[in-house]
Motif scaffolding. Structure first.
Motif, PDB file in Angstrom:
ATOM      1  N   GLU A  54       0.816  -1.221   0.000  1.00 41.85           N
ATOM      2  CA  GLU A  54       0.000   0.000   0.000  1.00 41.85           C
ATOM      3  C   GLU A  54       0.846   1.267   0.000  1.00 41.85           C
ATOM      4  O   GLU A  54       0.429   2.288  -0.545  1.00 41.85           O
ATOM      5  CB  GLU A  54      -0.922   0.037   1.227  1.00 41.85           C
ATOM      6  CG  GLU A  54      -2.205  -0.697   1.056  1.00 41.85           C
ATOM      7  CD  GLU A  54      -3.156  -0.495   2.224  1.00 41.85           C
ATOM      8  OE1 GLU A  54      -2.810   0.198   3.207  1.00 41.85           O
ATOM      9  OE2 GLU A  54      -4.266  -1.054   2.157  1.00 41.85           O
ATOM     10  N   MET A  79      -0.498   6.881   5.221  1.00 42.17           N
ATOM     11  CA  MET A  79      -1.443   5.867   5.679  1.00 42.17           C
ATOM     12  C   MET A  79      -2.487   6.488   6.603  1.00 42.17           C
ATOM     13  O   MET A  79      -3.685   6.237   6.470  1.00 42.17           O
ATOM     14  CB  MET A  79      -0.680   4.731   6.393  1.00 42.17           C
ATOM     15  CG  MET A  79      -1.557   3.601   6.909  1.00 42.17           C
ATOM     16  SD  MET A  79      -2.229   3.791   8.583  1.00 42.17           S
ATOM     17  CE  MET A  79      -0.781   3.980   9.565  1.00 42.17           C
ATOM     18  N   THR A 127      -7.490   6.298  -4.922  1.00 43.22           N
ATOM     19  CA  THR A 127      -6.605   5.506  -4.060  1.00 43.22           C
ATOM     20  C   THR A 127      -7.240   4.163  -3.755  1.00 43.22           C
ATOM     21  O   THR A 127      -6.575   3.114  -3.819  1.00 43.22           O
ATOM     22  CB  THR A 127      -6.310   6.267  -2.755  1.00 43.22           C
ATOM     23  OG1 THR A 127      -5.780   7.556  -3.073  1.00 43.22           O
ATOM     24  CG2 THR A 127      -5.320   5.517  -1.886  1.00 43.22           C
ATOM     25  N   ILE A 132      -5.793   0.422  -4.452  1.00 41.39           N
ATOM     26  CA  ILE A 132      -5.615  -0.525  -3.345  1.00 41.39           C
ATOM     27  C   ILE A 132      -6.413  -1.798  -3.618  1.00 41.39           C
ATOM     28  O   ILE A 132      -5.911  -2.909  -3.396  1.00 41.39           O
ATOM     29  CB  ILE A 132      -6.003   0.121  -1.999  1.00 41.39           C
ATOM     30  CG1 ILE A 132      -4.932   1.141  -1.592  1.00 41.39           C
ATOM     31  CG2 ILE A 132      -6.197  -0.941  -0.916  1.00 41.39           C
ATOM     32  CD1 ILE A 132      -5.279   1.970  -0.375  1.00 41.39           C
ATOM     33  N   GLU A 169      -5.097  -5.591  -3.804  1.00 38.10           N
ATOM     34  CA  GLU A 169      -5.681  -6.647  -2.986  1.00 38.10           C
ATOM     35  C   GLU A 169      -6.149  -7.821  -3.846  1.00 38.10           C
ATOM     36  O   GLU A 169      -5.979  -8.983  -3.466  1.00 38.10           O
ATOM     37  CB  GLU A 169      -6.853  -6.100  -2.166  1.00 38.10           C
ATOM     38  CG  GLU A 169      -6.440  -5.144  -1.077  1.00 38.10           C
ATOM     39  CD  GLU A 169      -7.622  -4.458  -0.411  1.00 38.10           C
ATOM     40  OE1 GLU A 169      -7.394  -3.812   0.624  1.00 38.10           O
ATOM     41  OE2 GLU A 169      -8.772  -4.555  -0.906  1.00 38.10           O
TER      42      GLU A 169
END
Length: 148
Positions: free
Chosen positions: A26, A37, A108, A112, A116
């Motif tokens: 990430e 984060m 974003t 992500i 995943e």
């Protein structure tokens, strides 16, 4: 070795290793979108909300309220959020995503989710969906029982 003796069976150990991998993957995605984060964790609960008090946002993002302020300052400077004084209680501030903030979160999140999907690619799509649903159900159940 008996099943219960294998440290790999321990959820904490499995999640710790998996979270490490996810964090490593990430980090460049977040950086490419100009976020840390913590900034992403703070922005996500605002999606679909008309606004949220700073206190509630700290609770939902699990961010210490004193540290949250610095993150909110940075996000506001970049026009990703706005903060307004609550008319009913001038000590309270309401945080809202801007259109630009929503766009950054959505972009974003898409990146992500692609990462995943690659990470979970060893599982059939139905199992990937079931894993997400089961983990979400576990968290909901914990919250309902007063857990975190």
């Amino acid at each position: 070795m008996a099943r219960g003796d294998d440290p790999g069976d321990d959820l904490g150990a499995v999640f710790a290793r998996l979270l490490g991998v996810i964090g490593e993957r990430e980090a460049p995605i977040l950086a490419a979108h100009g976020l840390t984060m913590w900034e992403y964790v703070i922005l996500v609960p605002l999606v679909g909300q008309p606004g949220m008090t700073q206190k509630e946002l700290a609770r939902r993002s699990r961010r210490d309220p004193t540290r949250l302020i610095g993150n909110l300052d940075a996000l506001e400077e970049r026009a990703l959020i706005t903060r307004e004084v609550d008319g009913a209680d001038r000590r309270r501030r309401t945080v809202r995503l801007t259109d630009r903030g929503l766009e950054v979160v959505r972009d974003t999140r898409r990146a992500i989710r692609a990462m995943e999907a690659e990470l979970l690619g060893v599982l059939p799509p139905g199992d990937q969906a079931a894993l997400r649903q089961n983990l979400a159900a576990t968290l909901r159940s914990l919250r309902e029982r007063g857990g975190r």
